[in-house]
Design a protein around this motif. Structure first.
Motif, PDB file in Angstrom:
ATOM      1  N   MET A   1      21.737 -88.779  22.204  1.00  0.00           N
ATOM      2  CA  MET A   1      22.514 -87.999  21.243  1.00  0.00           C
ATOM      3  C   MET A   1      23.790 -88.742  20.887  1.00  0.00           C
ATOM      4  O   MET A   1      24.382 -89.430  21.713  1.00  0.00           O
ATOM      5  CB  MET A   1      22.873 -86.635  21.840  1.00  0.00           C
ATOM      6  CG  MET A   1      21.664 -85.792  22.210  1.00  0.00           C
ATOM      7  SD  MET A   1      20.702 -85.280  20.767  1.00  0.00           S
ATOM      8  CE  MET A   1      21.845 -84.111  20.029  1.00  0.00           C
ATOM      9  N   THR A   2      24.232 -88.592  19.648  1.00  0.00           N
ATOM     10  CA  THR A   2      25.422 -89.279  19.167  1.00  0.00           C
ATOM     11  C   THR A   2      26.535 -88.274  18.895  1.00  0.00           C
ATOM     12  O   THR A   2      26.301 -87.242  18.267  1.00  0.00           O
ATOM     13  CB  THR A   2      25.121 -90.046  17.863  1.00  0.00           C
ATOM     14  OG1 THR A   2      24.071 -90.982  18.120  1.00  0.00           O
ATOM     15  CG2 THR A   2      26.357 -90.789  17.377  1.00  0.00           C
ATOM     16  N   HIS A   3      27.730 -88.579  19.394  1.00  0.00           N
ATOM     17  CA  HIS A   3      28.874 -87.732  19.098  1.00  0.00           C
ATOM     18  C   HIS A   3      29.371 -87.991  17.681  1.00  0.00           C
ATOM     19  O   HIS A   3      29.263 -89.110  17.164  1.00  0.00           O
ATOM     20  CB  HIS A   3      30.032 -88.017  20.066  1.00  0.00           C
ATOM     21  CG  HIS A   3      29.819 -87.473  21.442  1.00  0.00           C
ATOM     22  ND1 HIS A   3      29.556 -88.273  22.530  1.00  0.00           N
ATOM     23  CD2 HIS A   3      29.834 -86.200  21.897  1.00  0.00           C
ATOM     24  CE1 HIS A   3      29.426 -87.529  23.614  1.00  0.00           C
ATOM     25  NE2 HIS A   3      29.581 -86.261  23.254  1.00  0.00           N
ATOM     26  N   VAL A   4      29.913 -86.961  17.056  1.00  0.00           N
ATOM     27  CA  VAL A   4      30.615 -87.114  15.785  1.00  0.00           C
ATOM     28  C   VAL A   4      32.013 -86.551  15.960  1.00  0.00           C
ATOM     29  O   VAL A   4      32.239 -85.646  16.771  1.00  0.00           O
ATOM     30  CB  VAL A   4      29.898 -86.378  14.626  1.00  0.00           C
ATOM     31  CG1 VAL A   4      28.531 -86.984  14.384  1.00  0.00           C
ATOM     32  CG2 VAL A   4      29.798 -84.884  14.899  1.00  0.00           C
ATOM     33  N   GLU A   5      32.975 -87.094  15.244  1.00  0.00           N
ATOM     34  CA  GLU A   5      34.358 -86.630  15.345  1.00  0.00           C
ATOM     35  C   GLU A   5      34.587 -85.459  14.399  1.00  0.00           C
ATOM     36  O   GLU A   5      34.220 -85.522  13.226  1.00  0.00           O
ATOM     37  CB  GLU A   5      35.328 -87.754  15.002  1.00  0.00           C
ATOM     38  CG  GLU A   5      35.327 -88.890  16.005  1.00  0.00           C
ATOM     39  CD  GLU A   5      36.380 -89.927  15.692  1.00  0.00           C
ATOM     40  OE1 GLU A   5      37.209 -89.679  14.787  1.00  0.00           O
ATOM     41  OE2 GLU A   5      36.382 -90.981  16.335  1.00  0.00           O
ATOM     42  N   ILE A   6      35.168 -84.375  14.926  1.00  0.00           N
ATOM     43  CA  ILE A   6      35.536 -83.235  14.093  1.00  0.00           C
ATOM     44  C   ILE A   6      36.941 -82.777  14.496  1.00  0.00           C
ATOM     45  O   ILE A   6      37.473 -83.221  15.516  1.00  0.00           O
ATOM     46  CB  ILE A   6      34.548 -82.056  14.218  1.00  0.00           C
ATOM     47  CG1 ILE A   6      34.584 -81.465  15.629  1.00  0.00           C
ATOM     48  CG2 ILE A   6      33.133 -82.499  13.858  1.00  0.00           C
ATOM     49  CD1 ILE A   6      33.787 -80.168  15.761  1.00  0.00           C
ATOM     50  N   GLU A   7      37.536 -81.900  13.710  1.00  0.00           N
ATOM     51  CA  GLU A   7      38.870 -81.366  14.004  1.00  0.00           C
ATOM     52  C   GLU A   7      38.820 -79.846  13.995  1.00  0.00           C
ATOM     53  O   GLU A   7      39.259 -79.200  13.039  1.00  0.00           O
ATOM     54  CB  GLU A   7      39.894 -81.868  12.984  1.00  0.00           C
ATOM     55  CG  GLU A   7      40.143 -83.358  13.048  1.00  0.00           C
ATOM     56  CD  GLU A   7      41.208 -83.805  12.052  1.00  0.00           C
ATOM     57  OE1 GLU A   7      41.611 -82.982  11.197  1.00  0.00           O
ATOM     58  OE2 GLU A   7      41.654 -84.957  12.132  1.00  0.00           O
ATOM     59  N   PRO A   8      38.284 -79.223  15.064  1.00  0.00           N
ATOM     60  CA  PRO A   8      38.225 -77.759  15.089  1.00  0.00           C
ATOM     61  C   PRO A   8      39.631 -77.166  15.033  1.00  0.00           C
ATOM     62  O   PRO A   8      40.560 -77.688  15.641  1.00  0.00           O
ATOM     63  CB  PRO A   8      37.562 -77.458  16.441  1.00  0.00           C
ATOM     64  CG  PRO A   8      36.931 -78.739  16.874  1.00  0.00           C
ATOM     65  CD  PRO A   8      37.768 -79.828  16.296  1.00  0.00           C
ATOM     66  N   ASN A   9      39.771 -76.071  14.308  1.00  0.00           N
ATOM     67  CA  ASN A   9      41.070 -75.409  14.238  1.00  0.00           C
ATOM     68  C   ASN A   9      41.377 -74.654  15.521  1.00  0.00           C
ATOM     69  O   ASN A   9      42.544 -74.411  15.843  1.00  0.00           O
ATOM     70  CB  ASN A   9      41.100 -74.445  13.051  1.00  0.00           C
ATOM     71  CG  ASN A   9      41.029 -75.180  11.727  1.00  0.00           C
ATOM     72  OD1 ASN A   9      41.923 -75.925  11.376  1.00  0.00           O
ATOM     73  ND2 ASN A   9      39.934 -74.983  11.004  1.00  0.00           N
ATOM     74  N   ILE A  10      40.344 -74.233  16.244  1.00  0.00           N
ATOM     75  CA  ILE A  10      40.516 -73.575  17.529  1.00  0.00           C
ATOM     76  C   ILE A  10      39.541 -74.189  18.517  1.00  0.00           C
ATOM     77  O   ILE A  10      38.535 -74.780  18.127  1.00  0.00           O
ATOM     78  CB  ILE A  10      40.282 -72.044  17.428  1.00  0.00           C
ATOM     79  CG1 ILE A  10      38.904 -71.741  16.834  1.00  0.00           C
ATOM     80  CG2 ILE A  10      41.375 -71.379  16.612  1.00  0.00           C
ATOM     81  CD1 ILE A  10      38.578 -70.268  16.774  1.00  0.00           C
ATOM     82  N   LEU A  11      39.855 -74.058  19.793  1.00  0.00           N
ATOM     83  CA  LEU A  11      39.022 -74.640  20.845  1.00  0.00           C
ATOM     84  C   LEU A  11      38.577 -73.565  21.842  1.00  0.00           C
ATOM     85  O   LEU A  11      38.586 -73.769  23.042  1.00  0.00           O
ATOM     86  CB  LEU A  11      39.788 -75.754  21.577  1.00  0.00           C
ATOM     87  CG  LEU A  11      40.157 -76.976  20.717  1.00  0.00           C
ATOM     88  CD1 LEU A  11      41.032 -77.937  21.515  1.00  0.00           C
ATOM     89  CD2 LEU A  11      38.900 -77.689  20.218  1.00  0.00           C
ATOM     90  N   TYR A  12      38.176 -72.418  21.306  1.00  0.00           N
ATOM     91  CA  TYR A  12      37.721 -71.327  22.162  1.00  0.00           C
ATOM     92  C   TYR A  12      36.227 -71.487  22.426  1.00  0.00           C
ATOM     93  O   TYR A  12      35.393 -70.867  21.779  1.00  0.00           O
ATOM     94  CB  TYR A  12      38.008 -69.975  21.504  1.00  0.00           C
ATOM     95  CG  TYR A  12      39.479 -69.620  21.513  1.00  0.00           C
ATOM     96  CD1 TYR A  12      40.056 -69.080  22.647  1.00  0.00           C
ATOM     97  CD2 TYR A  12      40.267 -69.841  20.390  1.00  0.00           C
ATOM     98  CE1 TYR A  12      41.401 -68.754  22.667  1.00  0.00           C
ATOM     99  CE2 TYR A  12      41.617 -69.519  20.407  1.00  0.00           C
ATOM    100  CZ  TYR A  12      42.177 -68.980  21.545  1.00  0.00           C
ATOM    101  OH  TYR A  12      43.512 -68.670  21.569  1.00  0.00           O
ATOM    102  N   PHE A  13      35.898 -72.307  23.413  1.00  0.00           N
ATOM    103  CA  PHE A  13      34.500 -72.613  23.693  1.00  0.00           C
ATOM    104  C   PHE A  13      33.790 -71.492  24.449  1.00  0.00           C
ATOM    105  O   PHE A  13      32.581 -71.540  24.617  1.00  0.00           O
ATOM    106  CB  PHE A  13      34.401 -73.925  24.482  1.00  0.00           C
ATOM    107  CG  PHE A  13      34.633 -75.134  23.618  1.00  0.00           C
ATOM    108  CD1 PHE A  13      33.607 -75.673  22.867  1.00  0.00           C
ATOM    109  CD2 PHE A  13      35.892 -75.715  23.544  1.00  0.00           C
ATOM    110  CE1 PHE A  13      33.815 -76.786  22.065  1.00  0.00           C
ATOM    111  CE2 PHE A  13      36.119 -76.824  22.741  1.00  0.00           C
ATOM    112  CZ  PHE A  13      35.080 -77.356  21.998  1.00  0.00           C
ATOM    113  N   GLY A  14      34.522 -70.489  24.871  1.00  0.00           N
ATOM    114  CA  GLY A  14      33.911 -69.342  25.537  1.00  0.00           C
ATOM    115  C   GLY A  14      34.628 -68.962  26.813  1.00  0.00           C
ATOM    116  O   GLY A  14      34.562 -69.699  27.800  1.00  0.00           O
TER     117      GLY A  14
END
Length: 238
Positions: free
Chosen positions: A1-14
């Motif tokens: 699997m390949t990572h892609v760069e993103i810029e989430p506005n929030i980091l509420y992963f759970g």
């Protein structure tokens, strides 16, 4: 699997939802999802201008009520409500309104606590009475964010649970097969399975939560430190 760069506005992963009860001019009840535990200490993150933060700083007491998936509707009724009569501008932009009777709005039952003044929520399978031991500012290194968010270090004094989630034959263990916490992940409600229902908070655009740290991460420069060269032999400072 390949990572892609993103810029989430929030980091509420759970994380589990917590209903924090405090005492101000009236009993206050606020849902949060920035919380974790180490031993009998809890760390919760709250906006510094919220009524809950004001109450905690003044009284240094609270109850951490943990709802199960069954209380999801009650929790959602508290969404976009605040116990602060003067609603902060940041919350006004997100559609918040003032509510004095949080327990009534949620349709939840308030019961007395044993060691602190704030009330417990009878319907929540877990209620932990706690006191504030320390207050830690978040993003104190950034003038733009300084004073906006506080982390409260809480020491739990008493744990109340519904007998239905206690491990049979024990007096000090929770049965994880019986405990079904309410989880918030990226503004939506989940249990230990699929999404439970549409969350009122999910109607707020994530961009309104975007942190200045997102843009700082692009340069790796701390506030007050020289920025990278612009290419013309000069540098800029924040």
């Amino acid at each position: 699997m390949t990572h892609v760069e993103i810029e989430p506005n929030i980091l509420y992963f759970g994380t589990p939802v917590v209903l924090v009860s405090t005492v101000g001019d009236t009993p206050n009840l606020a849902p949060i999802s920035s919380a974790f535990w180490l031993g009998w200490r809890a760390i919760i993150g709250i906006g510094a201008r919220s009524q809950t933060a004001r109450n905690l700083r003044r009284t240094r007491e609270c109850v951490l009520n943990l709802p199960s998936v069954r209380e999801v509707d009650a929790v959602d009724r508290l969404a976009r409500t605040t116990g602060a009569a003067e609603v902060p501008e940041s919350k006004l932009r997100r559609g918040y309104r003032y509510e004095a009777d949080k327990f009534g709005v949620a349709g939840l039952t308030a019961v007395p606590s044993s060691t602190v003044a704030p009330l417990r929520v009878a319907e929540c399978p877990v209620a932990m009475e706690a006191v504030v031991e320390a207050i830690h500012p978040v993003a104190a290194d950034d003038e733009a964010q300084l004073g906006g968010i506080l982390c409260f270090e809480l020491r739990v004094q008493k744990v109340h649970v519904h007998d239905e989630i206690r491990m049979p034959g024990t007096t000090d263990r929770i049965d994880p097969d019986r405990w079904r916490p309410l989880i918030m992940s990226f503004q939506e409600f989940y249990g230990l399975g699929g999404k439970l229902r549409r969350s009122e908070l999910a109607r707020i655009p994530e961009i309104l939560y975007r942190s200045p740290d997102v843009d700082r991460a692009k340069t790796g420069v701390r506030p007050g430190q020289p920025e990278p060269h612009t290419g013309n032999g000069t540098t800029r400072r924040r």
